[in-house]
Design a protein around this motif. Structure first.
Motif, PDB file in Angstrom:
ATOM      1  N   ASP A   1      28.633  35.985  36.141  1.00  0.00           N
ATOM      2  CA  ASP A   1      29.697  35.742  35.179  1.00  0.00           C
ATOM      3  C   ASP A   1      30.902  36.566  35.621  1.00  0.00           C
ATOM      4  O   ASP A   1      30.753  37.669  36.155  1.00  0.00           O
TER       5      ASP A   1
ATOM      6  N   ARG B   1      35.070  37.515  34.316  1.00  0.00           N
ATOM      7  CA  ARG B   1      36.103  37.347  33.296  1.00  0.00           C
ATOM      8  C   ARG B   1      37.310  38.222  33.625  1.00  0.00           C
ATOM      9  O   ARG B   1      37.177  39.288  34.216  1.00  0.00           O
ATOM     10  N   LYS B   2      38.451  37.714  33.231  1.00  0.00           N
ATOM     11  CA  LYS B   2      39.713  38.436  33.405  1.00  0.00           C
ATOM     12  C   LYS B   2      39.761  39.564  32.403  1.00  0.00           C
ATOM     13  O   LYS B   2      39.354  39.413  31.263  1.00  0.00           O
TER      14      LYS B   2
ATOM     15  N   TYR C   1      26.506  29.787  44.209  1.00  0.00           N
ATOM     16  CA  TYR C   1      27.741  29.230  43.660  1.00  0.00           C
ATOM     17  C   TYR C   1      27.739  27.702  43.758  1.00  0.00           C
ATOM     18  O   TYR C   1      28.061  27.004  42.800  1.00  0.00           O
TER      19      TYR C   1
ATOM     20  N   GLU D   1      45.221  31.052  43.248  1.00  0.00           N
ATOM     21  CA  GLU D   1      44.596  30.775  41.943  1.00  0.00           C
ATOM     22  C   GLU D   1      43.394  29.835  42.066  1.00  0.00           C
ATOM     23  O   GLU D   1      42.362  30.042  41.432  1.00  0.00           O
ATOM     24  N   GLU D   2      43.526  28.793  42.911  1.00  0.00           N
ATOM     25  CA  GLU D   2      42.433  27.829  43.053  1.00  0.00           C
ATOM     26  C   GLU D   2      41.223  28.419  43.789  1.00  0.00           C
ATOM     27  O   GLU D   2      40.139  27.856  43.748  1.00  0.00           O
ATOM     28  N   GLN D   3      41.391  29.568  44.442  1.00  0.00           N
ATOM     29  CA  GLN D   3      40.285  30.223  45.146  1.00  0.00           C
ATOM     30  C   GLN D   3      39.731  31.433  44.400  1.00  0.00           C
ATOM     31  O   GLN D   3      38.762  32.038  44.838  1.00  0.00           O
TER      32      GLN D   3
ATOM     33  N   HIS E   1      38.120  31.746  41.438  1.00  0.00           N
ATOM     34  CA  HIS E   1      36.774  31.581  40.879  1.00  0.00           C
ATOM     35  C   HIS E   1      35.695  31.782  41.944  1.00  0.00           C
ATOM     36  O   HIS E   1      34.787  32.601  41.755  1.00  0.00           O
TER      37      HIS E   1
ATOM     38  N   LEU F   1      35.590  35.500  43.080  1.00  0.00           N
ATOM     39  CA  LEU F   1      34.971  36.416  42.120  1.00  0.00           C
ATOM     40  C   LEU F   1      33.452  36.256  42.074  1.00  0.00           C
ATOM     41  O   LEU F   1      32.731  37.239  41.892  1.00  0.00           O
ATOM     42  N   LEU F   2      32.948  35.026  42.222  1.00  0.00           N
ATOM     43  CA  LEU F   2      31.513  34.788  42.085  1.00  0.00           C
ATOM     44  C   LEU F   2      30.746  34.797  43.411  1.00  0.00           C
ATOM     45  O   LEU F   2      29.529  34.640  43.407  1.00  0.00           O
TER      46      LEU F   2
END
Length: 168
Positions: A59, A61-62, A152, A106-108, A110, A113-114
Motif C-alpha cells: 500500500d 499513500r501520499k 505489481y 506522475e504516470e510512473q 504508482h 512507489l510499489l
C-alpha cells in the motif's frame, strides 16, 4: 576556444533532459505486528515438519508534506505442520517506509512507489521476520527475495479482472 556558461539554454530542437530522480528514505518503522506461537499454546502431536506460507500486500499513500509518501509492506506468514496442517505460528506485520521522492513522472509514481520503495525496505523487514521467528522459539525464517515487479503486475491483472466483473 570559446567560453560558454554552464547554465546555457539547450540548443533549439534539442530534446529536453529528463528530470533527475531523487529518492530518500526519511523513516522506517513497524506500524503493526502480531506473533502467535500456537505450538507453545496448544502443542502439536508427532513430528512438526513446517510448511510456511507468505502472503504479501503493498500500500502507498501520499503524506501531507510535499513529495513525501508512506509505503507499507504487509506480510501474513503462517506455518503449519505438513502432515496434519496444524498451525505452528502466525506472524502478521506491517512495515512502513516514509520516502521523499522527486523527479518521477506522475504516470510512473504508482509503480515506483510499489516496486522500488519496497525493494529498499525489504532487507530490514526480512531481518525483523528472522529475529521474531527465532525469538519466538522457531528456527529463524529467512524470507526469499520478493519479486516486486511480478507482484505489481499480478495486482494490476487482478484489478483489471475485477473491473471486468463489475462492468458485466
Amino acid at each position: 576556444m570559446t567560453d560558454t556558461p554552464d547554465n546555457a539554454a539547450p540548443a533549439a530542437g534539442a530534446a529536453p533532459q529528463p528530470q533527475q530522480i531523487s529518492s530518500r528514505v526519511l523513516a522506517q518503522y513497524i506500524r503493526d505486528m502480531s506473533f502467535e506461537n500456537i505450538l507453545a499454546q496448544k502443542g502439536v502431536k508427532g513430528d512438526a515438519q513446517p510448511e510456511v506460507q507468505v502472503q504479501v500486500n503493498l500500500d502507498a499513500r501520499k503524506r501531507t508534506a510535499d513529495h513525501q509518501f508512506e509505503v507499507i509492506t504487509k506480510l501474513n506468514i503462517t506455518s503449519k505442520t505438513k502432515a496434519a496442517g496444524e498451525p505452528l505460528f502466525v506472524l502478521e506485520i506491517e512495515y512502513a517506509g516514509v520516502f521523499h521522492v522527486e523527479g518521477v513522472p506522475e504516470e510512473q509514481m504508482h509503480p515506483y512507489l510499489l516496486i522500488e520503495c519496497p525493494r529498499i525496505t525489504f532487507p530490514f523487514l526480512r531481518r525483523i521476520v528472522s529475529d521474531v521467528t527465532r525469538d519466538g522459539g522457531f528456527p529463524a525464517l529467512n524470507l526469499e527475495t520478493i519479486d516486486f515487479i511480478a507482484l505489481y503486475r499480478s495486482e494490476l491483472a487482478r484489478r483489471a479482472e475485477a473491473d471486468k466483473k463489475v462492468v458485466n
